[in-house]
Design an enzyme around this catalytic site. Structure first.
Site, PDB file in Angstrom:
ATOM      1  N   LYS A  13       3.112  23.417 -65.168  1.00 56.87           N
ATOM      2  CA  LYS A  13       2.028  23.667 -65.639  1.00 56.87           C
ATOM      3  C   LYS A  13       1.181  24.700 -66.779  1.00 56.87           C
ATOM      4  O   LYS A  13       0.955  24.708 -67.542  1.00 56.87           O
ATOM      5  CB  LYS A  13       0.888  22.724 -64.551  1.00 56.87           C
ATOM      6  CG  LYS A  13       0.884  24.062 -63.235  1.00 56.87           C
ATOM      7  CD  LYS A  13       0.035  23.261 -62.453  1.00 56.87           C
ATOM      8  CE  LYS A  13      -0.136  24.706 -61.449  1.00 56.87           C
ATOM      9  NZ  LYS A  13       0.390  25.743 -60.709  1.00 56.87           N
TER      10      LYS A  13
ATOM     11  N   ARG B  14      -6.997  25.025 -55.731  1.00 57.63           N
ATOM     12  CA  ARG B  14      -5.364  25.020 -54.904  1.00 57.63           C
ATOM     13  C   ARG B  14      -5.865  24.564 -53.995  1.00 57.63           C
ATOM     14  O   ARG B  14      -5.360  24.395 -52.988  1.00 57.63           O
ATOM     15  CB  ARG B  14      -5.059  26.582 -55.176  1.00 57.63           C
ATOM     16  CG  ARG B  14      -3.774  26.250 -55.950  1.00 57.63           C
ATOM     17  CD  ARG B  14      -3.533  27.845 -56.365  1.00 57.63           C
ATOM     18  NE  ARG B  14      -2.009  27.994 -55.959  1.00 57.63           N
ATOM     19  CZ  ARG B  14      -1.635  28.683 -57.356  1.00 57.63           C
ATOM     20  NH1 ARG B  14      -2.751  28.591 -58.652  1.00 57.63           N
ATOM     21  NH2 ARG B  14      -0.830  29.131 -57.486  1.00 57.63           N
TER      22      ARG B  14
ATOM     23  N   ARG C 107      12.406  33.218 -64.141  1.00 61.19           N
ATOM     24  CA  ARG C 107      11.000  33.510 -65.128  1.00 61.19           C
ATOM     25  C   ARG C 107      11.186  34.788 -64.231  1.00 61.19           C
ATOM     26  O   ARG C 107      10.425  35.146 -64.882  1.00 61.19           O
ATOM     27  CB  ARG C 107      10.039  33.168 -63.853  1.00 61.19           C
ATOM     28  CG  ARG C 107       8.636  33.153 -64.714  1.00 61.19           C
ATOM     29  CD  ARG C 107       7.894  32.063 -63.698  1.00 61.19           C
ATOM     30  NE  ARG C 107       6.811  32.193 -62.325  1.00 61.19           N
ATOM     31  CZ  ARG C 107       5.901  31.657 -62.518  1.00 61.19           C
ATOM     32  NH1 ARG C 107       5.558  30.663 -63.124  1.00 61.19           N
ATOM     33  NH2 ARG C 107       5.817  32.140 -61.123  1.00 61.19           N
TER      34      ARG C 107
ATOM     35  N   ARG D  83       8.526  36.940 -62.228  1.00 64.01           N
ATOM     36  CA  ARG D  83       7.437  37.538 -62.006  1.00 64.01           C
ATOM     37  C   ARG D  83       7.280  37.984 -60.637  1.00 64.01           C
ATOM     38  O   ARG D  83       8.630  37.958 -59.961  1.00 64.01           O
ATOM     39  CB  ARG D  83       6.747  37.155 -62.124  1.00 64.01           C
ATOM     40  CG  ARG D  83       5.308  36.782 -62.829  1.00 64.01           C
ATOM     41  CD  ARG D  83       4.199  35.655 -62.964  1.00 64.01           C
ATOM     42  NE  ARG D  83       4.100  35.289 -61.719  1.00 64.01           N
ATOM     43  CZ  ARG D  83       3.414  34.290 -61.464  1.00 64.01           C
ATOM     44  NH1 ARG D  83       2.863  33.559 -62.838  1.00 64.01           N
ATOM     45  NH2 ARG D  83       2.533  33.342 -59.979  1.00 64.01           N
TER      46      ARG D  83
ATOM     47  N   ARG E 281       4.579  30.258 -50.987  1.00 57.79           N
ATOM     48  CA  ARG E 281       4.153  29.579 -52.182  1.00 57.79           C
ATOM     49  C   ARG E 281       4.144  27.978 -51.717  1.00 57.79           C
ATOM     50  O   ARG E 281       3.674  27.759 -51.933  1.00 57.79           O
ATOM     51  CB  ARG E 281       4.442  30.153 -53.662  1.00 57.79           C
ATOM     52  CG  ARG E 281       3.863  31.925 -53.368  1.00 57.79           C
ATOM     53  CD  ARG E 281       2.943  31.958 -54.693  1.00 57.79           C
ATOM     54  NE  ARG E 281       3.954  31.366 -56.227  1.00 57.79           N
ATOM     55  CZ  ARG E 281       4.863  31.614 -56.599  1.00 57.79           C
ATOM     56  NH1 ARG E 281       5.413  33.295 -56.543  1.00 57.79           N
ATOM     57  NH2 ARG E 281       5.947  31.616 -57.804  1.00 57.79           N
TER      58      ARG E 281
HETATM   59  P1  AMP Z   1      -0.373  31.090 -60.129  1.00 61.11           P
HETATM   60  O1  AMP Z   1      -0.756  32.672 -61.021  1.00 61.11           O
HETATM   61  O2  AMP Z   1      -0.684  30.751 -60.568  1.00 61.11           O
HETATM   62  O3  AMP Z   1       1.137  31.031 -60.074  1.00 61.11           O
HETATM   63  O4  AMP Z   1      -0.776  31.777 -58.877  1.00 61.11           O
HETATM   64  C1  AMP Z   1      -0.162  33.772 -58.374  1.00 61.11           C
HETATM   65  C2  AMP Z   1      -0.662  33.636 -57.580  1.00 61.11           C
HETATM   66  O5  AMP Z   1      -2.102  33.919 -56.650  1.00 61.11           O
HETATM   67  C3  AMP Z   1      -0.707  33.084 -56.166  1.00 61.11           C
HETATM   68  O6  AMP Z   1       0.170  32.504 -55.597  1.00 61.11           O
HETATM   69  C4  AMP Z   1      -2.251  32.473 -54.865  1.00 61.11           C
HETATM   70  O7  AMP Z   1      -1.845  34.544 -54.167  1.00 61.11           O
HETATM   71  C5  AMP Z   1      -3.396  33.491 -56.747  1.00 61.11           C
HETATM   72  N1  AMP Z   1      -3.993  32.455 -56.296  1.00 61.11           N
HETATM   73  C6  AMP Z   1      -4.750  31.918 -57.533  1.00 61.11           C
HETATM   74  N2  AMP Z   1      -5.236  30.381 -58.227  1.00 61.11           N
HETATM   75  C7  AMP Z   1      -5.272  30.462 -56.649  1.00 61.11           C
HETATM   76  C8  AMP Z   1      -6.624  29.804 -55.988  1.00 61.11           C
HETATM   77  N3  AMP Z   1      -6.619  28.743 -57.199  1.00 61.11           N
HETATM   78  N4  AMP Z   1      -6.927  29.985 -55.015  1.00 61.11           N
HETATM   79  C9  AMP Z   1      -6.550  31.068 -54.730  1.00 61.11           C
HETATM   80  N5  AMP Z   1      -5.134  31.652 -54.443  1.00 61.11           N
HETATM   81  C10 AMP Z   1      -4.744  31.737 -56.044  1.00 61.11           C
END
Ligand code: AMP
Length: 191
Positions: free
Chosen positions: A13, A88, A137, A139, A150
């Protein structure tokens, strides 16, 4: 265009959100990116967020909502945006609805979950495909144990948003090449 993208981690996404942002000339607002840039700048917000991100847990709602709320006040987001990784959790979705109602000078309509949004896209993919994509990936938070957490957090806290937005949702099959998925996304957005 005011768009929200949903989908499990690894559904692609983020990649699609960047392409949509370019296409519609709207800012791509990713909570994960905002947290990561705070981490690399060493801010207090970054230090706090890192303790959750390293485990694959959600950063507390209040912190995340305040960060998004501030970001949406920037001039570039006045006429459109694509939110990637937010909301989220249920409380975040309600907060977004209230925030957009207020910004638009509308009365908050509790039953109109998509209030203030033009589209809510849900990228769908199997768990097996997700784990494969995430492992490749590389990361920092992509080790297998963190990935599995996750996915658990996604199932427990984020997947219920698919019900919350059921009336407004456009479901997109996320399996395929970047370009194939992008064409499906554009088709969904123009219908
Ligand atoms: P992402 O890059 O979207 O995969 O986000 C990486 C990490 O950031 C997630 O595993 C969460 O720990 C944190 N995170 C991102 N977006 C949110 C959100 N809307 N609410 C809480 N934690 C978030």
């Amino acid at each position: 265009m005011k768009i929200v993208v949903l989908g499990p981690p690894g559904a692609g996404k983020g990649t699609q959100a960047v392409k949509i942002a370019e296409h519609y000339k709207i800012p791509h607002i990713s909570t994960g990116d905002l947290f990561r840039s705070n981490i690399s700048e060493g801010t207090e917000l970054g230090k706090l967020a890192k303790t959750y991100i390293d485990k694959g847990d959600l950063v507390p709602n209040e912190v995340t909502i305040n960060m998004i709320s501030e970001r949406l006040t920037h001039a570039d987001a006045a006429n459109g945006f694509i939110l990637d990784g937010f909301p989220r959790a249920y409380d975040q979705a309600v907060a977004l609805q209230q925030l957009l109602a207020e910004k638009n000078g509308e009365t908050y309509a509790p039953d109109n979950h998509g209030q203030g949004l033009d589209a809510i896209l849900s990228f769908e993919i199997s768990d097996e495909a997700v784990v494969e994509r995430l492992k490749s990936r590389g990361r920092e938070d992509d080790q297998e144990s963190v990935i599995l957490n996750r996915l658990k957090v996604y199932a427990e806290q984020t997947a219920p948003l698919l019900d919350f937005y059921s009336k407004e949702l456009s479901v997109i099959d996320a399996l395929g090449s970047e370009e194939e998925v992008f064409q499906r996304t554009l088709a969904a957005l123009s219908s």
